[in-house]
Design an enzyme around this catalytic site. Structure first.
Site, PDB file in Angstrom:
ATOM      1  N   CYS A   5       0.844  -1.197   0.000  1.00  0.00           N
ATOM      2  CA  CYS A   5       0.000   0.000   0.000  1.00  0.00           C
ATOM      3  C   CYS A   5       0.881   1.249   0.000  1.00  0.00           C
ATOM      4  CB  CYS A   5      -0.985  -0.051   1.160  1.00  0.00           C
ATOM      5  SG  CYS A   5      -2.410   1.025   0.936  1.00  0.00           S
TER       6      CYS A   5
ATOM      7  N   HIS B 218      -3.517  -5.811   0.995  1.00  0.00           N
ATOM      8  CA  HIS B 218      -2.849  -6.012   2.294  1.00  0.00           C
ATOM      9  C   HIS B 218      -2.787  -7.481   2.724  1.00  0.00           C
ATOM     10  CE1 HIS B 218      -2.600  -1.764   3.666  1.00  0.00           C
ATOM     11  NE2 HIS B 218      -3.632  -1.606   2.865  1.00  0.00           N
TER      12      HIS B 218
ATOM     13  N   GLU C 253      -0.928  -8.606   4.998  1.00  0.00           N
ATOM     14  CA  GLU C 253      -0.741  -8.655   6.456  1.00  0.00           C
ATOM     15  C   GLU C 253      -2.050  -8.509   7.213  1.00  0.00           C
ATOM     16  OE1 GLU C 253      -0.529  -6.058   4.692  1.00  0.00           O
ATOM     17  OE2 GLU C 253      -0.821  -4.205   5.833  1.00  0.00           O
TER      18      GLU C 253
END
EC number: 6.3.5.3
Lengths: 227, 83
Positions: free
Chosen positions: A86, A194, A196
């Site tokens: 990002c 994302h 994560e």
């Protein structure tokens, strides 16, 4: 294996990144403040999402000029893994470690939802645990994720298999549905979605675990000496 | 002291979502004659006069103020009005 999560003023996915590497993958991980100038001991650098320096000029542009970038560039030049997610991807673009630039999303809206992605290239140190063309689900959360590059750069990305992830249903207008690209050398990956935030079923998807596992497995293969 | 005005615009051919939104709004106000709207930014700098001023401003634009992948820039230099 030792991960550094670089924290800039305005980073806000640093804890999520730390959680994924430290708690889920269970590797040695540090949060490293951007003024810390020694990255030598780290095996991989993770640039988290957020709004570094408030995105005051353009997303990632001010972070790209910060002192720590010199070390990140050196680390990348040595062939060590660098992953930018990002805002981390935006920083890699602004720093010239990856080609292209980000525009505002085509609908001008900030978007935050799960998004299906295709793993176009599973022959990278970041994606080797995925099947080729696997469709996975990661969240996106961005206002400027509309990836742009000129035709010549796009051709080069395609010819060198540098497009790693594509959107199944392009949410932001990115050229050629691009969600993530890698450098020619194969050790710097930037992506808008994302992984994560997709590391536990509780979060709606654990498809991101394999990305972090890929990094660790590839590192082990090249660093653990056979007895 | 010089006053430098830097104008930054998206390159022709690069999608300008903000410009599109403005064009649509102008149309809805009845200004159908608007064929295109493009949004840029302008940055004013007060700069000590120096040799190679133009070259230095060019470098500033290239390195930070504009992103040459998507943006064009131009700048004007004039005498700053001393107060």
């Amino acid at each position: 294996m030792k991960f550094a999560v670089i924290v800039f003023p305005g980073s806000n996915c640093d804890r999520d990144m730390y959680h994924a590497a430290k708690e889920i993958i269970k590797e040695d991980t540090d949060l490293v403040w951007y003024e810390n100038s020694n990255l030598e001991d780290y095996d991989a650098i993770l640039l988290p999402g957020g709004f570094s320096y408030g995105d005051y000029l353009r997303s990632g542009s001010v972070a790209a000029t910060s002192k720590i970038m010199k070390q990140i560039k050196e680390h990348a030049a040595k062939g060590k893994p660098v992953l930018g997610i990002c805002n981390g991807f935006q920083i890699l673009l602004e720093a010239g470690l990856l080609p292209g630039a980000m525009l505002r999303n085509k609908n001008l809206a900030f978007m935050c939802h799960q998004e299906p992605l295709k793993v176009v290239n599973n022959k990278t140190i970041f994606t080797s645990q995925y099947e080729k063309d696997a469709v996975i689900s990661y969240p996106i959360a961005h206002g400027e994720g509309n990836y742009f590059c000129d035709d010549e750069t796009l051709k080069e990305l395609q010819e060198n298999n540098q497009i790693v992830f594509t959107y199944e249903d392009n949410p932001n207008g990115s050229v050629a549905d691009i969600a993530g690209i890698i450098n020619k050398e194969g050790n710097v990956l930037g992506m808008m979605p994302h992984p994560e935030r997709a590391v536990e079923e509780l979060l709606g998807s654990d498809d991101g675990v394999k990305l972090f596992q890929s990094i660790v497995n590839n590192w082990r293969e090249s660093h653990v000496v056979n007895a | 002291m010089k006053k430098v005005t830097v104008y930054i615009t998206l390159k022709q051919g690069v999608l300008d979502p903000q410009g599109k939104a403005i064009q649509t709004s102008l149309h809805s106000l009845g200004y159908e004659e608007v064929q295109e709207a493009r949004v840029g930014k302008f940055i004013e700098l007060q700069i000590d006069d120096k040799e190679d001023l133009d070259a230095r401003i060019n470098a500033m634009c290239d390195q930070l103020l504009a992103n040459p992948v998507i943006e064009d820039f131009r700048f004007d230099v004039e005498e700053a009005v001393q107060s």
